[in-house]
Design a protein around this motif. Sequence first.
Motif, PDB file in Angstrom:
ATOM      1  N   ARG A   1       0.826  -1.218   0.000  1.00 49.57           N
ATOM      2  CA  ARG A   1       0.000   0.000   0.000  1.00 49.57           C
ATOM      3  C   ARG A   1       0.859   1.266   0.000  1.00 49.57           C
ATOM      4  O   ARG A   1       0.443   2.292  -0.547  1.00 49.57           O
ATOM      5  CB  ARG A   1      -0.957  -0.005   1.193  1.00 49.57           C
ATOM      6  CG  ARG A   1      -2.039  -1.076   1.090  1.00 49.57           C
ATOM      7  CD  ARG A   1      -3.135  -0.907   2.120  1.00 49.57           C
ATOM      8  NE  ARG A   1      -4.111  -1.980   2.031  1.00 49.57           N
ATOM      9  CZ  ARG A   1      -5.094  -2.029   1.142  1.00 49.57           C
ATOM     10  NH1 ARG A   1      -5.238  -1.054   0.266  1.00 49.57           N
ATOM     11  NH2 ARG A   1      -5.932  -3.054   1.123  1.00 49.57           N
TER      12      ARG A   1
ATOM     13  N   ARG B   1       3.661   1.438  -1.501  1.00 50.04           N
ATOM     14  CA  ARG B   1       4.431   1.372  -2.746  1.00 50.04           C
ATOM     15  C   ARG B   1       5.938   1.374  -2.481  1.00 50.04           C
ATOM     16  O   ARG B   1       6.703   2.154  -3.068  1.00 50.04           O
ATOM     17  CB  ARG B   1       4.065   2.537  -3.662  1.00 50.04           C
ATOM     18  CG  ARG B   1       2.602   2.539  -4.124  1.00 50.04           C
ATOM     19  CD  ARG B   1       2.304   3.756  -4.968  1.00 50.04           C
ATOM     20  NE  ARG B   1       0.922   3.800  -5.418  1.00 50.04           N
ATOM     21  CZ  ARG B   1       0.488   3.328  -6.588  1.00 50.04           C
ATOM     22  NH1 ARG B   1       1.337   2.775  -7.427  1.00 50.04           N
ATOM     23  NH2 ARG B   1      -0.786   3.431  -6.931  1.00 50.04           N
TER      24      ARG B   1
ATOM     25  N   GLY C   1      -8.674  -1.530  -5.549  1.00 49.26           N
ATOM     26  CA  GLY C   1      -7.661  -0.546  -5.909  1.00 49.26           C
ATOM     27  C   GLY C   1      -6.359  -1.160  -6.380  1.00 49.26           C
ATOM     28  O   GLY C   1      -5.364  -0.440  -6.552  1.00 49.26           O
TER      29      GLY C   1
ATOM     30  N   SER D   1      -2.572   2.196 -15.165  1.00 50.69           N
ATOM     31  CA  SER D   1      -3.155   1.844 -13.860  1.00 50.69           C
ATOM     32  C   SER D   1      -2.939   2.963 -12.852  1.00 50.69           C
ATOM     33  O   SER D   1      -3.845   3.327 -12.104  1.00 50.69           O
ATOM     34  CB  SER D   1      -2.535   0.543 -13.346  1.00 50.69           C
ATOM     35  OG  SER D   1      -2.844  -0.545 -14.194  1.00 50.69           O
ATOM     36  N   ALA D   2      -1.719   3.504 -12.847  1.00 50.91           N
ATOM     37  CA  ALA D   2      -1.413   4.591 -11.917  1.00 50.91           C
ATOM     38  C   ALA D   2      -2.260   5.819 -12.191  1.00 50.91           C
ATOM     39  O   ALA D   2      -2.669   6.532 -11.263  1.00 50.91           O
ATOM     40  CB  ALA D   2       0.071   4.941 -12.002  1.00 50.91           C
ATOM     41  N   SER D   3      -2.557   6.077 -13.465  1.00 53.81           N
ATOM     42  CA  SER D   3      -3.362   7.250 -13.813  1.00 53.81           C
ATOM     43  C   SER D   3      -4.793   7.140 -13.297  1.00 53.81           C
ATOM     44  O   SER D   3      -5.473   8.157 -13.130  1.00 53.81           O
ATOM     45  CB  SER D   3      -3.374   7.441 -15.337  1.00 53.81           C
ATOM     46  OG  SER D   3      -4.099   6.394 -15.978  1.00 53.81           O
ATOM     47  N   THR D   4      -5.244   5.925 -13.053  1.00 55.29           N
ATOM     48  CA  THR D   4      -6.599   5.714 -12.509  1.00 55.29           C
ATOM     49  C   THR D   4      -6.571   5.460 -11.002  1.00 55.29           C
ATOM     50  O   THR D   4      -7.583   5.080 -10.419  1.00 55.29           O
ATOM     51  CB  THR D   4      -7.287   4.521 -13.209  1.00 55.29           C
ATOM     52  OG1 THR D   4      -6.530   3.327 -12.995  1.00 55.29           O
ATOM     53  CG2 THR D   4      -7.413   4.780 -14.705  1.00 55.29           C
ATOM     54  N   GLY D   5      -5.382   5.634 -10.409  1.00 51.50           N
ATOM     55  CA  GLY D   5      -5.261   5.478  -8.958  1.00 51.50           C
ATOM     56  C   GLY D   5      -5.054   4.061  -8.482  1.00 51.50           C
ATOM     57  O   GLY D   5      -5.143   3.786  -7.284  1.00 51.50           O
ATOM     58  N   LYS D   6      -4.764   3.141  -9.416  1.00 59.55           N
ATOM     59  CA  LYS D   6      -4.585   1.746  -9.019  1.00 59.55           C
ATOM     60  C   LYS D   6      -3.118   1.403  -8.804  1.00 59.55           C
ATOM     61  O   LYS D   6      -2.226   1.985  -9.425  1.00 59.55           O
ATOM     62  CB  LYS D   6      -5.187   0.812 -10.073  1.00 59.55           C
ATOM     63  CG  LYS D   6      -6.704   0.796 -10.070  1.00 59.55           C
ATOM     64  CD  LYS D   6      -7.245  -0.352 -10.906  1.00 59.55           C
ATOM     65  CE  LYS D   6      -8.757  -0.487 -10.748  1.00 59.55           C
ATOM     66  NZ  LYS D   6      -9.279  -1.672 -11.480  1.00 59.55           N
ATOM     67  N   ASN D   7      -2.904   0.447  -7.908  1.00 61.38           N
ATOM     68  CA  ASN D   7      -1.573  -0.065  -7.601  1.00 61.38           C
ATOM     69  C   ASN D   7      -1.447  -1.459  -8.214  1.00 61.38           C
ATOM     70  O   ASN D   7      -2.444  -2.166  -8.361  1.00 61.38           O
ATOM     71  CB  ASN D   7      -1.393  -0.143  -6.086  1.00 61.38           C
ATOM     72  CG  ASN D   7       0.059  -0.218  -5.666  1.00 61.38           C
ATOM     73  OD1 ASN D   7       0.940  -0.468  -6.483  1.00 61.38           O
ATOM     74  ND2 ASN D   7       0.302  -0.016  -4.370  1.00 61.38           N
TER      75      ASN D   7
ATOM     76  N   THR E   1       7.276   6.712 -10.809  1.00 64.46           N
ATOM     77  CA  THR E   1       7.076   8.146 -10.976  1.00 64.46           C
ATOM     78  C   THR E   1       8.017   8.855 -10.004  1.00 64.46           C
ATOM     79  O   THR E   1       8.807   8.221  -9.309  1.00 64.46           O
ATOM     80  CB  THR E   1       5.618   8.534 -10.667  1.00 64.46           C
ATOM     81  OG1 THR E   1       5.352   8.277  -9.276  1.00 64.46           O
ATOM     82  CG2 THR E   1       4.648   7.730 -11.516  1.00 64.46           C
TER      83      THR E   1
END
Length: 305
Positions: free
Chosen positions: A51, A53, A81, A128-134, A161
């Motif tokens: 969580r 990252r 998520g 995935s990151a652009s939609t808030g997913k890990n 990033t």
Amino acid sequence: MLLSVAGGSRIMYLTYFGLQDKPFSITPDSKYLFLTKQYESALDALEYSVRERLGFSVLTGEVGTGKTTIARTFLSKLGDGFESALLVNPLLSIPEMLQAINKDFGCATRVLSPQRQIESLNKFLLDSASTGKNAVVIIDEAQNLSVESLEMLRMLTNIETDRAKLLQIVLVGQPELTKKLETYELRQLNQRITVRANLVPLQFVEMVRYINHRVTLAGGLNKIFFDATAYKAIWRSTKGFPRLVNIICDRALMAAYVADTATISGDIIRRAVKDIGVVAPRTGWLSALKNLKVNRLLCRLYTKP
């Protein structure tokens, strides 16, 4: 020989005891997880690493201590998520490993070259990151990964990033994994591991609660009874390794069914142990597993018709 028709009796004892399913299956099943303090701590550590990252985390333990069950439980707790990939066969070439990861993520490409696979994975992670997913990859039996494959995994975590790593990797394996990570060739990867959890066998009281927990979940409360001598006999033969506890208890239930009794005694356990060829451990967990010859035992028990 205690039982000559193990397969049929294993099915019939469910009806005899009024069970919904087998309480002591060796198949990893999150439903039957008995959450000891060490298991809870391991789950919390892995969840924190993913969580937040942090990149790499490692879960180790001897054969039969519940690593795969913990890994699958962790995977089931991630929620919406997360995007996840699970590799259970690490004996793959680098292109095959990358393709397997992408296939689980749903971004596989037909071209097997590592470059194309990495490009596809990179796009997937950014989307995935652009939609808030890990995104998390869990690799079981990771001690079997080659040095080259482990280095490739390290390179994959370079996809990031300015604020966070886009790919989280959980390595699950036997103690040999720790030794491999400590080698000179893998020093860069070893330094990136932020969370390490190690599983050990159950203590005696935990083992007793573990057995009762599984019997209850299977519908055996007030139907199956293990007496004190049974618990002691199980402990002497398994030293708290969950998988071995399951094997012996499963065979003991078959023996109790044949004997037309709902009480599992020390005598039934000892006969079950003798029937399946379990030798009590002498010294140390690793020596115990060598003496018990777990893998050979599993093949004998679960490949019979």
